[in-house]
Motif scaffolding. Structure first.
Motif, PDB file in Angstrom:
ATOM      1  N   VAL A   1       0.837  -1.205   0.000  1.00 50.59           N
ATOM      2  CA  VAL A   1       0.000   0.000   0.000  1.00 50.59           C
ATOM      3  C   VAL A   1       0.869   1.250   0.000  1.00 50.59           C
ATOM      4  CG1 VAL A   1      -1.713   1.298   1.318  1.00 50.59           C
ATOM      5  CG2 VAL A   1      -1.930  -1.172   1.108  1.00 50.59           C
ATOM      6  N   SER A   2       1.979   1.208   0.726  1.00 50.43           N
ATOM      7  CA  SER A   2       2.862   2.373   0.803  1.00 50.43           C
ATOM      8  C   SER A   2       3.473   2.706  -0.546  1.00 50.43           C
ATOM      9  CB  SER A   2       3.981   2.123   1.827  1.00 50.43           C
ATOM     10  OG  SER A   2       3.458   1.931   3.120  1.00 50.43           O
ATOM     11  N   LEU A   3       3.851   1.680  -1.310  1.00 49.02           N
ATOM     12  CA  LEU A   3       4.546   1.909  -2.572  1.00 49.02           C
ATOM     13  C   LEU A   3       3.601   2.219  -3.722  1.00 49.02           C
ATOM     14  CD1 LEU A   3       7.332  -0.828  -2.380  1.00 49.02           C
ATOM     15  CD2 LEU A   3       7.441   1.574  -1.705  1.00 49.02           C
ATOM     16  N   ASP A   4       2.408   1.607  -3.733  1.00 51.85           N
ATOM     17  CA  ASP A   4       1.470   1.840  -4.844  1.00 51.85           C
ATOM     18  C   ASP A   4       0.065   1.466  -4.402  1.00 51.85           C
ATOM     19  OD1 ASP A   4       0.038   1.978  -7.209  1.00 51.85           O
ATOM     20  OD2 ASP A   4       1.707   1.268  -8.430  1.00 51.85           O
ATOM     21  N   ARG A   5      -0.708   2.459  -4.009  1.00 52.26           N
ATOM     22  CA  ARG A   5      -2.056   2.208  -3.497  1.00 52.26           C
ATOM     23  C   ARG A   5      -2.960   1.605  -4.564  1.00 52.26           C
ATOM     24  NH1 ARG A   5      -3.347   4.622   1.256  1.00 52.26           N
ATOM     25  NH2 ARG A   5      -5.558   4.779   0.709  1.00 52.26           N
ATOM     26  N   GLU A   6      -2.828   2.087  -5.807  1.00 53.22           N
ATOM     27  CA  GLU A   6      -3.712   1.594  -6.855  1.00 53.22           C
ATOM     28  C   GLU A   6      -3.425   0.131  -7.174  1.00 53.22           C
ATOM     29  OE1 GLU A   6      -6.302   3.200  -7.830  1.00 53.22           O
ATOM     30  OE2 GLU A   6      -5.690   4.836  -6.495  1.00 53.22           O
ATOM     31  N   THR A   7      -2.156  -0.230  -7.203  1.00 46.68           N
ATOM     32  CA  THR A   7      -1.794  -1.632  -7.431  1.00 46.68           C
ATOM     33  C   THR A   7      -2.304  -2.503  -6.295  1.00 46.68           C
ATOM     34  OG1 THR A   7       0.190  -1.016  -8.672  1.00 46.68           O
ATOM     35  CG2 THR A   7       0.125  -3.235  -7.732  1.00 46.68           C
ATOM     36  N   ALA A   8      -2.173  -2.000  -5.075  1.00 45.34           N
ATOM     37  CA  ALA A   8      -2.664  -2.753  -3.920  1.00 45.34           C
ATOM     38  C   ALA A   8      -4.172  -2.951  -4.000  1.00 45.34           C
ATOM     39  CB  ALA A   8      -2.295  -2.024  -2.630  1.00 45.34           C
ATOM     40  N   ARG A   9      -4.873  -1.891  -4.397  1.00 40.44           N
ATOM     41  CA  ARG A   9      -6.333  -1.996  -4.519  1.00 40.44           C
ATOM     42  C   ARG A   9      -6.711  -2.980  -5.631  1.00 40.44           C
ATOM     43  NH1 ARG A   9      -7.144   2.973  -4.344  1.00 40.44           N
ATOM     44  NH2 ARG A   9      -7.878   3.207  -2.201  1.00 40.44           N
ATOM     45  N   ALA A  10      -5.978  -2.929  -6.753  1.00 39.67           N
ATOM     46  CA  ALA A  10      -6.260  -3.841  -7.862  1.00 39.67           C
ATOM     47  C   ALA A  10      -5.966  -5.287  -7.486  1.00 39.67           C
ATOM     48  CB  ALA A  10      -5.434  -3.441  -9.087  1.00 39.67           C
ATOM     49  N   ALA A  11      -5.011  -5.478  -6.576  1.00 47.10           N
ATOM     50  CA  ALA A  11      -4.671  -6.831  -6.143  1.00 47.10           C
ATOM     51  C   ALA A  11      -5.652  -7.370  -5.108  1.00 47.10           C
ATOM     52  CB  ALA A  11      -3.253  -6.848  -5.576  1.00 47.10           C
TER      53      ALA A  11
ATOM     54  N   LEU B   1      -6.315  -5.993  -2.072  1.00 48.97           N
ATOM     55  CA  LEU B   1      -5.981  -5.709  -0.676  1.00 48.97           C
ATOM     56  C   LEU B   1      -6.964  -4.706  -0.089  1.00 48.97           C
ATOM     57  CD1 LEU B   1      -2.074  -5.374  -0.764  1.00 48.97           C
ATOM     58  CD2 LEU B   1      -3.441  -7.305   0.014  1.00 48.97           C
ATOM     59  N   PRO B   2      -7.338  -4.869   1.174  1.00 45.48           N
ATOM     60  CA  PRO B   2      -8.257  -3.918   1.825  1.00 45.48           C
ATOM     61  C   PRO B   2      -7.516  -2.646   2.216  1.00 45.48           C
ATOM     62  CG  PRO B   2      -7.598  -5.619   3.379  1.00 45.48           C
ATOM     63  CD  PRO B   2      -6.969  -5.987   2.061  1.00 45.48           C
ATOM     64  N   VAL B   3      -7.355  -1.746   1.264  1.00 40.29           N
ATOM     65  CA  VAL B   3      -6.539  -0.549   1.477  1.00 40.29           C
ATOM     66  C   VAL B   3      -7.070   0.294   2.632  1.00 40.29           C
ATOM     67  CG1 VAL B   3      -5.741   1.592   0.420  1.00 40.29           C
ATOM     68  CG2 VAL B   3      -5.788  -0.517  -0.928  1.00 40.29           C
ATOM     69  N   PHE B   4      -8.379   0.498   2.677  1.00 40.26           N
ATOM     70  CA  PHE B   4      -8.963   1.295   3.743  1.00 40.26           C
ATOM     71  C   PHE B   4      -8.703   0.660   5.110  1.00 40.26           C
ATOM     72  CE2 PHE B   4     -12.809   2.236   6.385  1.00 40.26           C
ATOM     73  CZ  PHE B   4     -12.498   3.550   6.653  1.00 40.26           C
ATOM     74  N   GLY B   5      -8.891  -0.642   5.200  1.00 42.83           N
ATOM     75  CA  GLY B   5      -8.638  -1.338   6.464  1.00 42.83           C
ATOM     76  C   GLY B   5      -7.175  -1.264   6.877  1.00 42.83           C
ATOM     77  N   LEU B   6      -6.272  -1.351   5.906  1.00 48.76           N
ATOM     78  CA  LEU B   6      -4.849  -1.243   6.210  1.00 48.76           C
ATOM     79  C   LEU B   6      -4.474   0.170   6.645  1.00 48.76           C
ATOM     80  CD1 LEU B   6      -3.463  -3.437   3.298  1.00 48.76           C
ATOM     81  CD2 LEU B   6      -3.350  -3.975   5.746  1.00 48.76           C
ATOM     82  N   ASP B   7      -5.151   1.171   6.074  1.00 47.22           N
ATOM     83  CA  ASP B   7      -4.941   2.550   6.523  1.00 47.22           C
ATOM     84  C   ASP B   7      -5.309   2.695   7.998  1.00 47.22           C
ATOM     85  OD1 ASP B   7      -4.045   3.383   4.066  1.00 47.22           O
ATOM     86  OD2 ASP B   7      -5.963   4.239   3.433  1.00 47.22           O
ATOM     87  N   ILE B   8      -6.479   2.189   8.339  1.00 52.51           N
ATOM     88  CA  ILE B   8      -6.929   2.278   9.731  1.00 52.51           C
ATOM     89  C   ILE B   8      -5.968   1.534  10.652  1.00 52.51           C
ATOM     90  CG2 ILE B   8      -8.754   1.590  11.327  1.00 52.51           C
ATOM     91  CD1 ILE B   8     -10.769   2.092   9.126  1.00 52.51           C
ATOM     92  N   LEU B   9      -5.518   0.362  10.209  1.00 47.10           N
ATOM     93  CA  LEU B   9      -4.604  -0.423  11.034  1.00 47.10           C
ATOM     94  C   LEU B   9      -3.293   0.319  11.267  1.00 47.10           C
ATOM     95  CD1 LEU B   9      -3.919  -3.024  12.498  1.00 47.10           C
ATOM     96  CD2 LEU B   9      -3.134  -3.983  10.317  1.00 47.10           C
ATOM     97  N   LEU B  10      -2.754   0.937  10.219  1.00 49.58           N
ATOM     98  CA  LEU B  10      -1.503   1.679  10.384  1.00 49.58           C
ATOM     99  C   LEU B  10      -1.701   2.866  11.322  1.00 49.58           C
ATOM    100  CD1 LEU B  10       1.442   2.147   9.725  1.00 49.58           C
ATOM    101  CD2 LEU B  10       0.741   3.386   7.662  1.00 49.58           C
ATOM    102  N   TYR B  11      -2.816   3.578  11.178  1.00 45.75           N
ATOM    103  CA  TYR B  11      -3.088   4.698  12.079  1.00 45.75           C
ATOM    104  C   TYR B  11      -3.196   4.207  13.524  1.00 45.75           C
ATOM    105  CZ  TYR B  11      -4.219   7.438   7.894  1.00 45.75           C
ATOM    106  OH  TYR B  11      -4.167   8.091   6.688  1.00 45.75           O
ATOM    107  N   ALA B  12      -3.805   3.049  13.696  1.00 52.93           N
ATOM    108  CA  ALA B  12      -3.929   2.496  15.050  1.00 52.93           C
ATOM    109  C   ALA B  12      -2.560   2.134  15.613  1.00 52.93           C
ATOM    110  CB  ALA B  12      -4.838   1.269  15.033  1.00 52.93           C
ATOM    111  N   LEU B  13      -1.705   1.544  14.789  1.00 55.62           N
ATOM    112  CA  LEU B  13      -0.355   1.206  15.238  1.00 55.62           C
ATOM    113  C   LEU B  13       0.425   2.469  15.608  1.00 55.62           C
ATOM    114  CD1 LEU B  13       0.656  -1.587  12.673  1.00 55.62           C
ATOM    115  CD2 LEU B  13      -0.100  -1.875  15.046  1.00 55.62           C
TER     116      LEU B  13
END
Length: 308
Positions: free
Chosen positions: A163-173, A175-187
């Motif tokens: 997600v850090s390197l390419d959000r669009e690629t992560a989304r196309a693959a 990956l739950p980008v929104f959920g990973l954003d929340i998780l990183l903010y929580a960390l």
């Protein structure tokens, strides 16, 4: 020789220094790992925002005579969730949303504290850190929370990097980008909260960002960065505490200044990305040759390679 030995061993004869070393090193390791993800995503401002967004939670906890750390953690997590939700609107940049909630949270904290006269001294440790006054319970809390953060970060390491390197690629693959954003903010929030006693609310951003920025200058490999950042942070914490003990100066401030000194050295002397390396690697232009075309300011920087 004995002077050097005394310099190294004297602080360890005191229980409060043993606790300080333990908490400082643990916080630095956790901050180094989480901070590496923050630096990779170019979202250093989130650390400052979260460190200030815990303020209203601490204020409420203070007014209600509740645990300050728990209050700060709840407020930080709620703010992080709000940032993650509002950042989904592509019309707004993430740093703009962070700025909005950063200011709102701090303003709310000031309003709440204005209802409790005589609060200043009680929150001094929250603002500036009180690493020399922590208890055994604080050490255990940092150890448990820090271990949990590291385990979660390790479990989703590849996903966070993608997600850090390419959000669009992560989304196309898928990956739950929104959920990973929340998780990183929580960390980030938990890391900030457990580090407050080490360096305080004002300086906690440095513990989260500076060692990771040093590692970013020293390596292009993410795996190496995840090792270097905690090592630099832990080393800075140890040196800062030694200087604090022997010079009778503020521990949190010295930890941050040592880390900043390391950053300056890396910025100048890093083998591939330092200032001197850039000058050494620049070929000399023969007299009479036209200057090379200027690099476009929007050209992307070299990508970080390899997860190992």
């Amino acid at each position: 020789m004995s002077t050097v030995a005394d310099f190294l061993t004297d602080p360890w004869q005191h229980v409060f220094m043993q606790r300080a070393f333990a908490v400082a090193v643990m916080c630095s390791i956790v901050s180094g790992v989480v901070g590496s993800h923050v630096v990779l995503r170019g979202m250093a401002f989130i650390g400052d925002a979260v460190s200030h967004s815990v303020f209203p939670g601490v204020a409420i906890a203070f007014v209600l005579e509740f645990n300050l750390v728990v209050g700060g953690a709840v407020a930080g997590l709620l703010t992080a969730l709000a940032v993650a939700v509002f950042s989904q609107n592509r019309r707004l940049r993430e740093d703009s949303v962070i700025g909005v909630f950063f200011a709102a949270a701090f303003g709310l904290g000031i309003v709440i504290l204005s209802t409790a006269p005589g609060y200043g001294g009680s929150l001094e440790s929250f603002l500036f850190g009180q690493i020399l006054g922590i208890s055994d319970g604080d050490v255990r809390t940092v150890a448990v929370a820090g271990a949990a953060v590291l385990l979660v970060a390790a479990a989703v390491h590849k996903e966070l990097v993608t997600v850090s390197l390419d959000r669009e690629t992560a989304r196309a693959a898928g990956l739950p980008v929104f959920g990973l954003d929340i998780l990183l903010y929580a960390l980030v929030t938990i890391t900030v909260v457990i580090s407050l006693q080490a360096v305080g609310n004002i300086l906690v951003l440095a513990l989260l960002i500076t060692p990771a920025a040093c590692a970013r200058l020293l390596t292009d490999r993410i795996g190496a960065m995840m090792v270097l950042a905690p090592a630099i942070g832990a080393g800075s914490a140890v040196v800062g505490l030694y200087l604090s003990y022997h010079r009778n100066l503020a521990a949190g401030g010295l930890i941050v200044l040592v880390a900043t000194g390391v950053f300056v050295l890396c910025w100048v002397f890093a083998p591939r990305h330092g200032l001197l390396a850039g000058r050494r690697g620049r070929p000399r232009r023969p007299e009479g040759d036209p200057p090379p075309p200027a690099e476009h300011p929007d050209a992307p920087a070299p990508a970080v390679t390899g997860a190992g």
